[in-house]
Design a protein around this motif. Sequence first.
Motif, PDB file in Angstrom:
ATOM      1  N   ASN A 263       1.046  -1.180   0.229  1.00 36.15           N
ATOM      2  CA  ASN A 263       0.071   0.064  -0.185  1.00 36.15           C
ATOM      3  C   ASN A 263       0.625   1.381  -0.236  1.00 36.15           C
ATOM      4  O   ASN A 263       0.144   2.603   0.002  1.00 36.15           O
ATOM      5  CB  ASN A 263      -1.086  -0.132   1.514  1.00 36.15           C
ATOM      6  N   LYS A 264       2.307   1.196  -0.197  1.00 35.35           N
ATOM      7  CA  LYS A 264       3.225   2.481  -0.026  1.00 35.35           C
ATOM      8  C   LYS A 264       3.431   2.332  -1.372  1.00 35.35           C
ATOM      9  O   LYS A 264       4.584   0.989  -1.845  1.00 35.35           O
ATOM     10  CB  LYS A 264       4.269   1.979   1.265  1.00 35.35           C
ATOM     11  N   PHE A 265       4.488   3.227  -1.181  1.00 34.02           N
ATOM     12  CA  PHE A 265       4.691   3.897  -2.793  1.00 34.02           C
ATOM     13  C   PHE A 265       6.375   3.369  -2.305  1.00 34.02           C
ATOM     14  O   PHE A 265       6.709   3.293  -1.294  1.00 34.02           O
ATOM     15  CB  PHE A 265       4.846   5.179  -3.249  1.00 34.02           C
ATOM     16  N   PRO A 266       6.769   2.999  -3.772  1.00 29.69           N
ATOM     17  CA  PRO A 266       8.384   2.396  -3.119  1.00 29.69           C
ATOM     18  C   PRO A 266       9.512   3.208  -3.165  1.00 29.69           C
ATOM     19  O   PRO A 266       8.783   4.979  -4.110  1.00 29.69           O
ATOM     20  CB  PRO A 266       8.836   1.709  -4.637  1.00 29.69           C
ATOM     21  N   ARG A 267      10.427   3.760  -2.283  1.00 26.83           N
ATOM     22  CA  ARG A 267      10.822   4.914  -2.270  1.00 26.83           C
ATOM     23  C   ARG A 267      12.176   4.880  -2.835  1.00 26.83           C
ATOM     24  O   ARG A 267      13.031   4.125  -4.085  1.00 26.83           O
ATOM     25  CB  ARG A 267      11.783   5.145  -0.902  1.00 26.83           C
ATOM     26  N   ILE A 268      11.926   6.063  -3.736  1.00 26.31           N
ATOM     27  CA  ILE A 268      13.054   6.441  -5.170  1.00 26.31           C
ATOM     28  C   ILE A 268      14.149   7.263  -4.255  1.00 26.31           C
ATOM     29  O   ILE A 268      13.729   8.710  -3.883  1.00 26.31           O
ATOM     30  CB  ILE A 268      12.712   7.046  -6.396  1.00 26.31           C
ATOM     31  N   GLY A 269      15.367   7.768  -4.454  1.00 26.97           N
ATOM     32  CA  GLY A 269      16.429   8.850  -4.330  1.00 26.97           C
ATOM     33  C   GLY A 269      17.554   8.817  -5.266  1.00 26.97           C
ATOM     34  O   GLY A 269      17.738   7.802  -6.114  1.00 26.97           O
ATOM     35  N   LEU A 270      17.627   9.989  -5.580  1.00 30.26           N
ATOM     36  CA  LEU A 270      18.640  11.131  -6.446  1.00 30.26           C
ATOM     37  C   LEU A 270      19.843  11.928  -5.297  1.00 30.26           C
ATOM     38  O   LEU A 270      18.618  11.994  -5.173  1.00 30.26           O
ATOM     39  CB  LEU A 270      17.539  11.694  -7.452  1.00 30.26           C
ATOM     40  N   ALA A 271      20.642  11.125  -6.682  1.00 32.99           N
ATOM     41  CA  ALA A 271      21.699  12.580  -5.484  1.00 32.99           C
ATOM     42  C   ALA A 271      23.015  12.210  -6.868  1.00 32.99           C
ATOM     43  O   ALA A 271      22.954  11.739  -7.559  1.00 32.99           O
ATOM     44  CB  ALA A 271      22.323  11.558  -4.566  1.00 32.99           C
ATOM     45  N   LEU A 272      23.204  13.845  -6.870  1.00 32.83           N
ATOM     46  CA  LEU A 272      23.920  14.550  -7.342  1.00 32.83           C
ATOM     47  C   LEU A 272      25.078  14.617  -6.429  1.00 32.83           C
ATOM     48  O   LEU A 272      25.252  15.145  -5.299  1.00 32.83           O
ATOM     49  CB  LEU A 272      23.511  15.608  -7.992  1.00 32.83           C
ATOM     50  N   ALA A 273      26.244  14.059  -7.129  1.00 37.70           N
ATOM     51  CA  ALA A 273      28.141  14.560  -6.418  1.00 37.70           C
ATOM     52  C   ALA A 273      29.203  14.960  -7.513  1.00 37.70           C
ATOM     53  O   ALA A 273      29.266  15.220  -8.480  1.00 37.70           O
ATOM     54  CB  ALA A 273      28.617  13.740  -6.084  1.00 37.70           C
ATOM     55  N   LEU A 274      29.284  16.226  -7.226  1.00 37.24           N
ATOM     56  CA  LEU A 274      30.558  17.498  -7.906  1.00 37.24           C
ATOM     57  C   LEU A 274      31.894  17.284  -6.543  1.00 37.24           C
ATOM     58  O   LEU A 274      30.993  18.081  -5.715  1.00 37.24           O
ATOM     59  CB  LEU A 274      29.701  18.849  -8.519  1.00 37.24           C
ATOM     60  N   MET A 275      32.741  16.893  -8.080  1.00 39.10           N
ATOM     61  CA  MET A 275      33.545  17.610  -6.940  1.00 39.10           C
ATOM     62  C   MET A 275      34.811  18.411  -7.845  1.00 39.10           C
ATOM     63  O   MET A 275      35.169  18.101  -9.304  1.00 39.10           O
ATOM     64  CB  MET A 275      35.091  16.850  -6.494  1.00 39.10           C
TER      65      MET A 275
END
Length: 276
Positions: A263-275
């Motif tokens: 009954n819950k939506f899947p968790r989705i994560g997005l990340a950007l890393a810049l050095m």
Amino acid sequence: MSNSHPRKKKRKRLNKEAKDLLSKGYVKDHISSTSITTGVNFTSTVENGRHLTSNITAKYAYKNATVDVIFDSKSNLSAAIGFHGEFLPSTKTIATLKLPDYSSSKLRFQYFHKHDALVTSLVLSQSPALRLSASIGNPTIALRMKAVCKTGCGFTKYDAGIHAANPNRTASIILANKCDLLKASYVHRFHQPMKIAVGAEITRSFSIKENTFTVAGSCKVDRMTTLKVKVNNHGKLDTLFLHKIRPKFSLSISGEFDAKALNKFPRIGLALALML
């Protein structure tokens, strides 16, 4: 001593790779921290379309001193200053001061020998905590122990484990959480162009009488892209897609699906890393 340190670094790297395969980079700790050498690093994290954090991390190293500065999206500024000095053979002393949270400042002493190591640190807070970590063994197999003692509370943590590693496989058995948690894991690496690795972990919690069995796998699709996936017997599936758009710019997408919570939506994560 000079020959033993590269072997210890290699064993530490193999153990870290095994731990990362089973736990690091998924939604729950998605790019919460990014280790860099000298330079400026920018990290932004989004989960389920909701912006969570943005961090700017700068690190500068000069001779025996290092300075780390972190500024986040909540306008929190913290700085850590470390000094590394070898006052005696096979030893290293590190003093770290964090601002404005000075209560997490610590003094760390390390002793390394061919077949053993000892690390002690003192956290300078209102209730000082003494952390002790010791290991004995060789690059193939080692016995490790950790303990934390707080003023007025006695020992709040003590763990012990045995680790075995070589270029193809890593195995460990750990007794943690004051002997309440037993954890056994095994990771096998296939040295081929895709650098495939598979692993399994079994944990047993004696207090709640619960067992957890997890299997995981990873592979390098190409030089810039890595895929990771893990699933456990409780129905949780985690995936991670990591792509280096450029050598200093990476994109990470993770997902978590719980088969027992449809009954819950899947968790989705997005990340950007810049050095920089």
